[in-house]
Design a protein around this motif. Structure first.
Motif, mmCIF file in Angstrom:
data_model
loop_
_atom_site.group_PDB
_atom_site.id
_atom_site.type_symbol
_atom_site.label_atom_id
_atom_site.label_comp_id
_atom_site.label_asym_id
_atom_site.label_seq_id
_atom_site.Cartn_x
_atom_site.Cartn_y
_atom_site.Cartn_z
ATOM 1 N N HIS A 15 -81.426 -11.929 10.250
ATOM 2 C CA HIS A 15 -80.148 -11.793 10.878
ATOM 3 C C HIS A 15 -78.995 -12.094 10.041
ATOM 4 O O HIS A 15 -77.989 -11.288 9.613
ATOM 5 C CB HIS A 15 -80.081 -12.589 11.877
ATOM 6 N N ILE A 41 -76.219 -9.593 8.442
ATOM 7 C CA ILE A 41 -74.613 -10.050 8.385
ATOM 8 C C ILE A 41 -74.057 -10.015 7.135
ATOM 9 O O ILE A 41 -72.779 -9.483 6.982
ATOM 10 C CB ILE A 41 -74.533 -11.349 8.938
ATOM 11 N N HIS A 49 -74.113 -6.031 5.622
ATOM 12 C CA HIS A 49 -73.889 -4.903 6.884
ATOM 13 C C HIS A 49 -73.086 -3.879 5.808
ATOM 14 O O HIS A 49 -73.171 -2.585 6.204
ATOM 15 C CB HIS A 49 -73.602 -5.515 8.062
ATOM 16 N N PRO A 53 -69.896 -3.961 17.495
ATOM 17 C CA PRO A 53 -71.021 -4.629 16.410
ATOM 18 C C PRO A 53 -70.277 -5.577 15.746
ATOM 19 O O PRO A 53 -70.990 -6.663 15.074
ATOM 20 C CB PRO A 53 -71.116 -3.356 15.694
ATOM 21 N N GLU A 54 -68.913 -5.583 15.447
ATOM 22 C CA GLU A 54 -68.290 -6.533 14.570
ATOM 23 C C GLU A 54 -68.338 -7.828 15.201
ATOM 24 O O GLU A 54 -68.144 -8.941 14.456
ATOM 25 C CB GLU A 54 -66.843 -6.229 14.278
ATOM 26 N N LEU A 55 -68.450 -7.952 16.619
ATOM 27 C CA LEU A 55 -68.746 -9.201 17.241
ATOM 28 C C LEU A 55 -69.871 -10.059 16.707
ATOM 29 O O LEU A 55 -69.887 -11.285 16.582
ATOM 30 C CB LEU A 55 -68.757 -9.255 18.546
ATOM 31 N N TYR A 56 -70.929 -9.296 16.250
ATOM 32 C CA TYR A 56 -72.098 -9.699 15.716
ATOM 33 C C TYR A 56 -72.100 -10.003 14.316
ATOM 34 O O TYR A 56 -72.389 -11.270 13.778
ATOM 35 C CB TYR A 56 -73.429 -8.738 16.085
ATOM 36 N N LYS A 74 -69.861 -13.112 13.480
ATOM 37 C CA LYS A 74 -70.322 -14.388 14.106
ATOM 38 C C LYS A 74 -69.174 -14.989 14.763
ATOM 39 O O LYS A 74 -68.939 -16.195 14.848
ATOM 40 C CB LYS A 74 -70.743 -15.275 12.736
ATOM 41 N N LYS A 105 -69.111 -18.102 20.710
ATOM 42 C CA LYS A 105 -69.850 -17.352 22.128
ATOM 43 C C LYS A 105 -68.681 -17.709 23.056
ATOM 44 O O LYS A 105 -68.438 -16.614 23.908
ATOM 45 C CB LYS A 105 -70.759 -18.383 22.611
ATOM 46 N N ILE A 144 -66.337 -14.468 22.872
ATOM 47 C CA ILE A 144 -66.795 -13.010 23.237
ATOM 48 C C ILE A 144 -66.398 -12.361 24.289
ATOM 49 O O ILE A 144 -65.996 -11.311 24.188
ATOM 50 C CB ILE A 144 -68.317 -13.122 22.993
#
Length: 371
Positions: free
Chosen positions: A15, A19, A22, A178-181, A184, A187, A190
């Protein structure tokens, strides 16, 4: 984050590895698509990703020269996907070479750091989209004639700038998912970001598919101006907490933009489209001018504006409470000035080590008196 040099590299395909790298992986994928233009076998597939599809050449009555117009179709999904990759790369570049450097200078907390990155990315996008949208509106004279929003519906044909604008808009807001992942995002942040990302995707895609791109463009430009002002004001606030004048102007323009959106929407769906000649539903002709679709679109816009006003009112109340609490705490810390109390004379008339005599006669008079 892509383009960033790390001393210790994480395991491949973990992961953390995805990140951090990417943007590099997405760049390689975009380069593979571009390299497809070099070979005749793959060129027809690569063009579908890179260039705008569904070109239609027409000769308008006003002009004798042929004009290139565009429609939408299934191949637009490939074009949106390619420019989604471009949006991811540009996002990483802005983050790496602009926002991260500013964050190191400001020394923000984790909460402010996340909000600063969000506002920095969105401010750049809103500025670019606002300028681009204004140039389209100026060239097409959308603002001079309000009836242009519904006259001649369905508006199945678009000029290149309008179609490319919508392609880039859909691609940008899809890339935000996907930029939320990749970024980082916390929570607790989000759900809030998912709400407005999904609203943008649904409304912009709906205007594009239902051939309401004229109304969508006219509504997006003032909305982007208001959002640009908000995020720019938040960036200035993070650099200096005394700079809060931009929020006052944003609050005023926010209410005006909501009223403008509701007015144009009711005017288009309630009065304009019901009076046009082309009434009915036809997928082949791109005609969606029926009562059910009109009322659904109007209800979606009104509910969205009501939700935005509800969030706006709660935001203003929260700021007002924080301001009142800060003022109350400042009043408690500053104690009232106490009056100085007179000290009682000590025995022998000595105060602070100084002997004071209550005899107000001069020393020479006292000397003669004692003699």
């Amino acid at each position: 984050m892509g383009f960033r040099k790390k001393n210790k590299s994480p395991p491949v395909l973990s992961h953390e590895f995805v990140i951090q790298n990417h943007a590099d992986m997405v760049s390689c994928l975009a380069m593979i698509i571009l390299l497809g233009l070099m070979f005749e076998v793959t060129a027809k597939f690569a063009i579908m990703f890179i260039t705008v599809q569904y070109n239609v050449t027409q000769v308008l009555d006003e002009r004798n020269e042929p004009v290139n117009l565009y429609q939408y179709g299934p191949k637009d999904v490939a074009t949106v996907f390619f420019y989604l990759l471009i949006a991811v790369i540009l996002h990483a570049l802005i983050q790496e070479y602009i926002l991260d450097k500013m964050n190191r200078r400001l020394h923000l907390s984790k909460t402010k750091h996340s909000k600063f990155n969000e506002s920095g990315q969105l401010a750049a996008f809103y500025l670019f989209s606002f300028i681009w949208g204004c140039s389209i509106l100026t060239a097409e004279d959308f603002a001079t004639n309000p009836t242009f929003l519904w006259e001649g519906y369905p508006h199945t044909h678009m000029v290149f700038q309008v179609k490319f604008f919508y392609i880039c808009q859909i691609a940008y807001w899809l890339h935000a998912l996907p930029e939320l992942y990749f970024q980082k995002v916390r929570k607790e942040d989000i759900p809030r970001q998912l709400y407005y990302i999904c609203l943008y995707v649904v409304h912009i895609t709906g205007a594009y598919v239902l051939n309401l791109h004229r109304l969508g463009l006219v509504l997006l430009v003032p909305h982007y101006l208001v959002e640009l002002l908000f995020h720019a004001s938040r960036l200035f606030y993070f650099s200096d907490e005394n700079k809060q004048k931009g929020f006052t102007l944003w609050a005023l323009l926010f209410v005006i933009a909501r009223l403008l959106t509701l007015t144009l929407s009711v005017l288009t769906f309630g009065f304009g489209l019901p009076r046009t000649e082309n009434q009915g539903f036809s997928l082949a002709e791109g005609n969606f001018n029926v009562l059910t679709i009109r009322m659904t679109c109007l209800a979606a816009i009104c509910l969205t504006q009501a939700w935005m006003m509800w969030k706006f009112i709660n935001f203003q109340l929260k700021k007002w409470r924080e301001h009142s609490q800060n003022q109350a705490s400042k009043r408690k810390t500053v104690s009232p000035k106490s009056k100085p109390h007179k000290r009682e004379p000590t025995r022998g008339g000595a105060a602070n080590g100084i002997v004071k005599s209550e005899d107000k006669t001069s020393p020479r008079a006292r000397k003669t008196k004692t003699s």
